[in-house]
Design a protein around this motif. Sequence first.
Motif, short mmCIF file in Angstrom:
data_model
loop_
_atom_site.label_atom_id
_atom_site.label_comp_id
_atom_site.label_asym_id
_atom_site.label_seq_id
_atom_site.Cartn_x
_atom_site.Cartn_y
_atom_site.Cartn_z
N ALA A 77 0.82 -1.21 0.00
CA ALA A 77 0.00 0.00 0.00
C ALA A 77 0.86 1.26 0.00
CB ALA A 77 -0.93 -0.01 1.21
N VAL A 80 2.24 1.75 -3.49
CA VAL A 80 1.20 2.22 -4.42
C VAL A 80 0.84 3.67 -4.14
CG1 VAL A 80 -1.22 1.92 -5.05
CG2 VAL A 80 0.28 -0.08 -4.87
N ARG A 81 0.60 3.98 -2.87
CA ARG A 81 0.16 5.34 -2.52
C ARG A 81 1.25 6.37 -2.75
NH1 ARG A 81 -4.19 5.38 1.05
NH2 ARG A 81 -4.11 7.65 0.76
N PRO A 87 -0.34 -0.43 -9.15
CA PRO A 87 -1.11 -1.55 -8.62
C PRO A 87 -1.15 -2.76 -9.54
CG PRO A 87 -2.28 0.51 -8.26
CD PRO A 87 -1.10 0.84 -9.12
N LEU A 107 -5.71 -4.61 1.66
CA LEU A 107 -5.22 -3.65 0.67
C LEU A 107 -6.33 -2.68 0.27
CD1 LEU A 107 -3.11 -6.09 -1.54
CD2 LEU A 107 -2.23 -4.22 -0.14
N ALA A 112 -5.37 0.63 -1.63
CA ALA A 112 -4.50 0.06 -2.67
C ALA A 112 -5.27 -1.00 -3.46
CB ALA A 112 -3.23 -0.52 -2.06
#
Length: 750
Positions: A77, A80-81, A87, A107, A112
């Motif tokens: 996460a 991704v963030r 993703p 997630l 995410a």
Amino acid sequence: MPACGQPAQPSPATWQHGHVTPATHSTLFPQAPDTADAVLDGLDPEQREVATALHGPVCVLAGAGTGKTRAITHRIAYGVRAGILQPSSVLAVTFTNRAAGEMRGRLRQLGAAGVQARTFHSAALRQLQYFWPKAIGGSMPRLVDRKIQLVADAAAACRIRLDRNELRDVTAEIEWSKVTQTVPADYAPAAAKAGREVPRDPAEIAQIYNVYEDLKRDRSVMDFEDVLLLTVAILQDRHDIADQVRSQYQHFVVDEYQDVSPLQQRLLELWLGERDNLCVVGDASQTIYSFTGATPDHLLDFRTRHPGATVVKLVRDYRSTPQVVHLANGLLAQASGRAADHRLELISQRDAGPEPGYTEYTDEPAEAEGAARRIRELMASGVPASEIAILFRTNSQSESYEQALADAGVPYQLRGAERFFDRPEVRKAGIALRGAARFGGNDTLLDDAVDLPSQVRAVLSGEGWTTEPPAGSGAVRERWESLAALVNLAQDFAAAKTGATLADLVAELDERANAQHAPTVQGVTLASLHSAKGLEWDVVFLVGVAEGMMPITYAKTDEQVEEERRLLYVGVTRARRHLHVSWALTRAPGGRPNRRPSRFLDGLRPGSTATVGRAAARGSGGVERGFTSRPDAAPRRTQRSPARCRVCGRTLTDAGEMKLMRCEDCPSDMDEGLYERLREWRGVQARLSGQPDFCVFTDKTLMAIAETEPTTPDELSRIPGVLKRKLDRYGDDVLAICAGQELEQGPDGE
């Protein structure tokens, strides 16, 4: 996660003063963190190291209850963030649908969504279905859920009679053979080398295995192991398809890495290619599936294969009290073997609790009644039934506990039964709730419903839910428990989402069904120690902890006994606060009391003498950084020279042309007779190994061999498609055929 209807435990938001957000508890419907940095809030220093180590190989050695799933989901996460990971480029794999569903759920809660979290088989099946038309063509064989009937048919065809237990055991032997990539002809020596306790004569098992593969081919079906084998074969043979998969997935995370089989490891290597963006998580002390082909060697050898790896050790136990952790550490302190050499000594982060209880009973029915009586007392004191578990070594032990709980009026559920969202009553309830959400205004059932929970209760009352559970046990009680879980979920959902509607709940149920994120069923859990892996409860009853059952009678070798010790360790570490250990002196009332408590408890239970063991190692947490691992380091790639046509010299890009080492249009100097002899030989090998012809060599590879006519292993190895494994296995035969020699025929003329 707290039980449905139970308040979440309070926790600080950040790492402060030796405290941390509990690793294994979360609110039921949390809000996603606002920023990437907020994803890291509440992680302890080692968990944060895992979450921020986003480049290169990473190995996480995580003890029981140390928050490994939390660490790796926050790692994904955060990446991704923060915009570091796309993703769709991340593939997270684990071993059960439940674990994969839990990972997807976490997630999603962390913001995410879109990351693929699957089992090895699920990920491989999706790829196999997608690439089958391109790689093989025609219709893909139908996947059979259970192979036991096919094995029974194969045994009947061999005129070998198997009773129910032998049929199950022979099926397990076939599964082991396939995940260790052992063909029928090699089964007997491979089983002997592995020290397996075989249920029948090895020659008979090999014969059944061989006919089983023939039956699958004749009926155009495949089993779950075939999914992995065929995916591996395609990725090995078709470089263009392998490159397409690798362009899709750039980052890999593998949970429970100590349970990887040789076949799964091979698939992972093919997914990775020459890259090293891989994070593995595991604990060698929780290796309890070696009988299926799983081995901790891949985890323990990770640093050898990846010298630049970052290694993070998680030893802070947020699940269990110091008293439970002390017993768990004591079990491993007397262990031996390679896994024991790498054990982690856990350090409890919880307040002190009661000491584990030890009880001896005269017989097994008395033991079951004693457990049921104690559970009634716990429930009367306020402990929810869903926070209590009875764990045993074999499934056959469950019957007496089912009866004892039913007699005591205690609700229960059997672990390992049908998945929650696949249950008929849950599917029907979902249809009813969806209909009420769409047409509720015309439904008189909802006239008196004033809020979401009352609407759900009204709808499900038409499906069999009542305010009071039905008496006794069995299917009626199980259906009620399923519907009650939906009612409880609706109450929690309404409390967490102000103004939530029936349509909102239906959407939540759909998302949970896709993620296999089941609500908690209100009942005491009955489970085998193997099926309890990955779960936890406030109260755990470990029953039948006697010699002959723990370790089990057929555990003969040192390695098998040590796996039994690890199995008990897994059972102990399922308990958060209360742990009750018991055994019976005899099986039936009036029997000779000749049993004794398990040797694993020697020196740990009051009044016993310690066996000679080894000092417990201090497996302190921390980080070991590889000497070449840097956050900005680019993945290592091996430069490959472009493939060129050996006739005209043009650069080749098509996978088929690269295998032939010439353009399709360039003249071929293939020896047609040699090609036909190679095809005949390949057919024989495919039948012997129970695989499709192309798994031996593809047509293009045979054409390339017939054109180049290699005379040495080195020349043969230069042909694309002739990998080291195939060279070792088939090289002598191929070179003999190319030299014009006649191969010796088998006893059946092949």
